[in-house]
Design an enzyme around this catalytic site. Sequence first.
Site, PDB file in Angstrom:
ATOM      1  N   GLY A  12       0.907  -1.258   0.046  1.00  0.00           N
ATOM      2  CA  GLY A  12      -0.052  -0.090  -0.094  1.00  0.00           C
ATOM      3  C   GLY A  12       1.062   1.293   0.123  1.00  0.00           C
ATOM      4  O   GLY A  12       0.217   2.300   0.551  1.00  0.00           O
ATOM      5  N   SER A  13       1.864   1.271  -0.728  1.00  0.00           N
ATOM      6  CA  SER A  13       2.688   2.563  -0.722  1.00  0.00           C
ATOM      7  C   SER A  13       2.090   3.544  -1.525  1.00  0.00           C
ATOM      8  O   SER A  13       2.041   4.868  -1.318  1.00  0.00           O
ATOM      9  CB  SER A  13       4.096   2.300  -1.082  1.00  0.00           C
ATOM     10  OG  SER A  13       4.210   1.735  -2.355  1.00  0.00           O
ATOM     11  N   ASN A  14       1.574   3.226  -2.729  1.00  0.00           N
ATOM     12  CA  ASN A  14       0.534   4.151  -3.536  1.00  0.00           C
ATOM     13  C   ASN A  14      -0.524   4.718  -2.647  1.00  0.00           C
ATOM     14  O   ASN A  14      -0.925   5.909  -2.719  1.00  0.00           O
ATOM     15  CB  ASN A  14       0.261   3.377  -4.687  1.00  0.00           C
ATOM     16  CG  ASN A  14       1.360   3.463  -5.758  1.00  0.00           C
ATOM     17  OD1 ASN A  14       1.584   4.497  -6.273  1.00  0.00           O
ATOM     18  ND2 ASN A  14       1.746   2.256  -5.997  1.00  0.00           N
ATOM     19  N   LYS A  65     -16.038 -15.380  -8.544  1.00  0.00           N
ATOM     20  CA  LYS A  65     -15.503 -14.143  -8.905  1.00  0.00           C
ATOM     21  C   LYS A  65     -16.601 -13.226  -8.722  1.00  0.00           C
ATOM     22  O   LYS A  65     -16.533 -11.977  -8.398  1.00  0.00           O
ATOM     23  CB  LYS A  65     -14.597 -14.150 -10.009  1.00  0.00           C
ATOM     24  CG  LYS A  65     -13.562 -12.951  -9.907  1.00  0.00           C
ATOM     25  CD  LYS A  65     -12.507 -13.294 -10.788  1.00  0.00           C
ATOM     26  CE  LYS A  65     -11.475 -12.288 -10.631  1.00  0.00           C
ATOM     27  NZ  LYS A  65     -10.311 -12.156 -11.497  1.00  0.00           N
ATOM     28  N   MET A  90      -4.143  -7.344  -6.844  1.00  0.00           N
ATOM     29  CA  MET A  90      -3.721  -8.328  -7.457  1.00  0.00           C
ATOM     30  C   MET A  90      -4.494  -9.302  -8.278  1.00  0.00           C
ATOM     31  O   MET A  90      -4.340 -10.468  -8.658  1.00  0.00           O
ATOM     32  CB  MET A  90      -2.655  -9.227  -6.742  1.00  0.00           C
ATOM     33  CG  MET A  90      -1.352  -8.459  -6.142  1.00  0.00           C
ATOM     34  SD  MET A  90      -0.554  -7.470  -7.322  1.00  0.00           S
ATOM     35  CE  MET A  90       0.569  -8.697  -8.183  1.00  0.00           C
ATOM     36  N   ARG A  91      -5.907  -8.911  -8.395  1.00  0.00           N
ATOM     37  CA  ARG A  91      -6.773  -9.734  -9.373  1.00  0.00           C
ATOM     38  C   ARG A  91      -7.154  -8.939 -10.617  1.00  0.00           C
ATOM     39  O   ARG A  91      -7.457  -7.626 -10.564  1.00  0.00           O
ATOM     40  CB  ARG A  91      -8.140 -10.003  -8.560  1.00  0.00           C
ATOM     41  CG  ARG A  91      -7.825 -10.913  -7.231  1.00  0.00           C
ATOM     42  CD  ARG A  91      -8.687 -10.889  -6.291  1.00  0.00           C
ATOM     43  NE  ARG A  91      -8.401 -11.570  -5.013  1.00  0.00           N
ATOM     44  CZ  ARG A  91      -8.708 -12.759  -4.768  1.00  0.00           C
ATOM     45  NH1 ARG A  91      -9.682 -13.465  -5.503  1.00  0.00           N
ATOM     46  NH2 ARG A  91      -8.252 -13.282  -3.711  1.00  0.00           N
ATOM     47  N   LEU A  92      -7.393  -9.403 -11.417  1.00  0.00           N
ATOM     48  CA  LEU A  92      -8.066  -9.064 -12.667  1.00  0.00           C
ATOM     49  C   LEU A  92      -9.436  -8.714 -12.769  1.00  0.00           C
ATOM     50  O   LEU A  92     -10.195  -9.900 -12.155  1.00  0.00           O
ATOM     51  CB  LEU A  92      -7.799 -10.250 -13.761  1.00  0.00           C
ATOM     52  CG  LEU A  92      -7.788  -9.663 -15.435  1.00  0.00           C
ATOM     53  CD1 LEU A  92      -6.950  -8.558 -15.495  1.00  0.00           C
ATOM     54  CD2 LEU A  92      -7.393 -10.851 -16.231  1.00  0.00           C
ATOM     55  N   HIS A 109       0.433   1.016 -13.192  1.00  0.00           N
ATOM     56  CA  HIS A 109       1.106  -0.335 -13.618  1.00  0.00           C
ATOM     57  C   HIS A 109       2.648   0.244 -13.779  1.00  0.00           C
ATOM     58  O   HIS A 109       3.050   1.163 -14.349  1.00  0.00           O
ATOM     59  CB  HIS A 109       0.637  -0.741 -14.738  1.00  0.00           C
ATOM     60  CG  HIS A 109       1.575  -1.968 -15.246  1.00  0.00           C
ATOM     61  ND1 HIS A 109       1.211  -3.209 -14.544  1.00  0.00           N
ATOM     62  CD2 HIS A 109       2.357  -2.099 -16.205  1.00  0.00           C
ATOM     63  CE1 HIS A 109       2.124  -4.096 -15.439  1.00  0.00           C
ATOM     64  NE2 HIS A 109       2.627  -3.347 -16.305  1.00  0.00           N
TER      65      HIS A 109
HETATM   66  C1  GRF Z   1       3.094  -0.776  -7.395  1.00  0.00           C
HETATM   67  O1  GRF Z   1       4.284  -1.400  -8.175  1.00  0.00           O
HETATM   68  C2  GRF Z   1       2.061  -0.668  -8.780  1.00  0.00           C
HETATM   69  O2  GRF Z   1       2.687  -0.088  -9.865  1.00  0.00           O
HETATM   70  C3  GRF Z   1       1.593  -2.172  -8.967  1.00  0.00           C
HETATM   71  O3  GRF Z   1       1.729  -2.733  -7.651  1.00  0.00           O
HETATM   72  C4  GRF Z   1       2.514  -2.232  -6.946  1.00  0.00           C
HETATM   73  C5  GRF Z   1       1.913  -1.910  -5.817  1.00  0.00           C
HETATM   74  O4  GRF Z   1       2.737  -1.392  -4.602  1.00  0.00           O
HETATM   75  N1  GRF Z   1       0.211  -2.229  -9.592  1.00  0.00           N
HETATM   76  P1  GRF Z   1       2.079  -0.783  -3.413  1.00  0.00           P
HETATM   77  O5  GRF Z   1       1.268  -1.739  -2.730  1.00  0.00           O
HETATM   78  O6  GRF Z   1       1.339   0.705  -3.916  1.00  0.00           O
HETATM   79  O7  GRF Z   1       3.399  -0.565  -2.720  1.00  0.00           O
END
Ligand code: GRF
Length: 201
Positions: A12-14, A65, A90-92, A109
């Site tokens: 969750g760094s984003n 799903k 991490m899921r489509l 991405h």
């Molecule tokens: C990031 O590299 C993002 O581009 C990808 O998954 C990673 C998530 O990182 N989709 P974080 O969980 O936000 O740290």
Amino acid sequence: MLKIGVLASGRGSNLQAMIDAVGKGELPAQISVVISDQVGALALERARSHGIDARFINSKEYRDKAEYERQIANCLQSYGVELVALAGYMRLLTTELINAFPGRIVNIHPSLLPAFPGLEAQRRALEYGVKYSGCTVHFVELGMDTGPIIAQAVVAVEEGDTAETLAERILVCEHQIYPRVLRWIAEGRVQLDGRRVHIKR
Ligand code: GRF
């Protein structure tokens, strides 16, 4: 104020970058809820420690799903979420969630799409031998990392880079462009025109 719901599977760094941007007044939006498919996701911790509702929704409790995504959509809708931001989810996605938020789901991405969609994009870019990589924020469609591109940032590959060092530098850019794109959307400046996305001044 735009209500954002975040879907995250991991560290969750984003998400943290979004929380920080809201805190600094750089993102005129409210992060209403964070949902994860992983009970131990650090993203859930980060949300809770900032007073944001955090929900683990266990896929194993649903028949398929579609039913799982309906549950996620219900949860997002119960918070009045207007924009869904995927942040390391991490899921489509399937039509269930995509149709619940048409044109209102974005993702980040770690490559310059359309190159290297899917998993381990940084490692594959490095192994391919590209000299530039980066990250892309895009609208989400049914395909894997295929939706219209909203913004990209370029990162040069350096001599001696490993997948980890490259990923680290890309991540710095991710944390800059994702909150910025969310701000543009919150300000109503993002216009979709076929596959092209225009940012109004
Ligand atoms: C990031 O590299 C993002 O581009 C990808 O998954 C990673 C998530 O990182 N989709 P974080 O969980 O936000 O740290």
